[in-house]
Write an enzyme that holds these catalytic residues in place. Structure first.
Site, PDB file in Angstrom:
ATOM      1  N   TYR A   1      -7.198  -3.582 -10.572  1.00 47.40           N
ATOM      2  CA  TYR A   1      -6.699  -3.162  -9.520  1.00 47.40           C
ATOM      3  C   TYR A   1      -5.759  -4.069  -8.779  1.00 47.40           C
ATOM      4  O   TYR A   1      -4.815  -3.773  -8.264  1.00 47.40           O
ATOM      5  CB  TYR A   1      -7.798  -2.745  -8.635  1.00 47.40           C
ATOM      6  CG  TYR A   1      -7.790  -2.509  -7.062  1.00 47.40           C
ATOM      7  CD1 TYR A   1      -7.338  -1.130  -6.830  1.00 47.40           C
ATOM      8  CD2 TYR A   1      -7.906  -3.490  -6.171  1.00 47.40           C
ATOM      9  CE1 TYR A   1      -7.369  -0.722  -5.532  1.00 47.40           C
ATOM     10  CE2 TYR A   1      -7.873  -3.129  -4.921  1.00 47.40           C
ATOM     11  CZ  TYR A   1      -7.592  -1.720  -4.755  1.00 47.40           C
ATOM     12  OH  TYR A   1      -7.127  -1.413  -3.241  1.00 47.40           O
TER      13      TYR A   1
ATOM     14  N   LYS B   1      -1.639  -3.491  -7.627  1.00 47.65           N
ATOM     15  CA  LYS B   1      -1.285  -3.728  -6.445  1.00 47.65           C
ATOM     16  C   LYS B   1      -0.466  -4.583  -6.269  1.00 47.65           C
ATOM     17  O   LYS B   1       0.806  -4.323  -5.259  1.00 47.65           O
ATOM     18  CB  LYS B   1      -2.456  -4.181  -5.287  1.00 47.65           C
ATOM     19  CG  LYS B   1      -3.496  -2.852  -5.280  1.00 47.65           C
ATOM     20  CD  LYS B   1      -2.991  -1.569  -4.611  1.00 47.65           C
ATOM     21  CE  LYS B   1      -4.236  -0.556  -4.274  1.00 47.65           C
ATOM     22  NZ  LYS B   1      -3.539   0.675  -3.429  1.00 47.65           N
TER      23      LYS B   1
END
Length: 261
Positions: free
Chosen positions: A158, A162
């Site tokens: 994740y 990002k």
């Protein structure tokens, strides 16, 4: 204030949380919003709530992991609204880290990157020609990144996704600027959403580490999206804006707090 009067807006992952709050905020300022989500029931409920509040919203199932689904959503927005002026890339995937990094699976890694990063790429690619055609150079893409893309807060895949969004924001901003389209990213800190359901103890521990004394609310992020998507930010592109209660300036305290030290 109705900064989005006459605008066509598409928000991904808008069935709940930050996405729903963003759709509601932009509709409240006059935007005609297409609420998209992989869960059709959630999208319908969110759009109905916006309409009940006096806003204009439609709902559509959209899986950002599927190119055809993304292109259909963009086409639907243009067909229904006659224009697409703002894209908000909010959809994401985040799986818990394995206890040991070497036990992370390819499938979980790929899922997080495909939805969070490549999904945003698919949406921007489909939307860009329409955003470039928006009147008065008002076309804008606003992505939802994370402080995870700036410093270590865990969640390897994740966080990498990002961070990738921050890079894509910079490169796409340079590419799109001559076409009159601005591209910016918001990096939220911890935000109280359904993703934290049942973990109130962790939210309380997190809140104690924020210089502003609390975790964020979806409306905090929606307000920042509204600014960057509006003409108030007409001379801003390619930036990552932390909306994080100051956590990036106090990061050393975070890890020890969650370890109970």
């Amino acid at each position: 204030m109705r900064r989005f009067e006459g605008y066509g807006v598409l928000v991904t992952g808008a069935g709940r949380g930050i996405g729903e709050a963003t759709a509601r905020r932009l509709a409240g300022e006059g935007g005609r919003v297409l609420v998209t989500d992989v869960d059709g029931d959630r999208a319908q409920k969110a759009a109905a709530g916006i309409r009940e509040s006096g806003g204009e919203a439609l709902a559509l199932v959209c899986d950002v992991g599927d190119r055809a689904s993304v292109e259909a959503a963009v086409a639907h927005a243009v067909r229904e609204f006659g224009t697409l002026d703002v894209l908000v890339n909010n959809a994401y995937a985040c799986h818990p880290d394995a206890a040991l990094f070497e036990d992370e699976s390819d499938e979980e890694w790929q899922r997080d990157l495909d939805i969070t990063l490549t999904g945003a790429y698919r949406c921007a690619r489909a939307a860009l020609p329409h955003l470039a055609a928006a009147p008065d150079r008002r076309g804008a893409i606003v992505g939802i990144g994370s402080v995870n893309g700036e410093q270590d807060f865990g969640n390897h895949a994740y966080s990498a996704a990002k961070a990738g969004l921050a890079s894509l924001t910079r490169t796409l901003a340079g590419h799109a600027a001559p076409r009159g389209v601005r591209v910016n990213l918001i990096a939220p800190g911890t935000v109280r959403t359904d993703a934290w359901a049942g973990r109130e103890d962790l939210l309380a521990a997190a809140a104690a580490q924020y210089p502003l004394g609390r975790v964020g609310l979806p409306g905090d992020i929606a307000a920042a999206v509204a600014f960057l998507a509006s003409r108030d930010a007409a001379w801003i592109t390619g930036v990552t804006l932390p909306v994080d209660g100051g956590i990036l300036v106090s990061r050393p305290r975070w890890g020890s707090a969650l370890r109970g030290e």
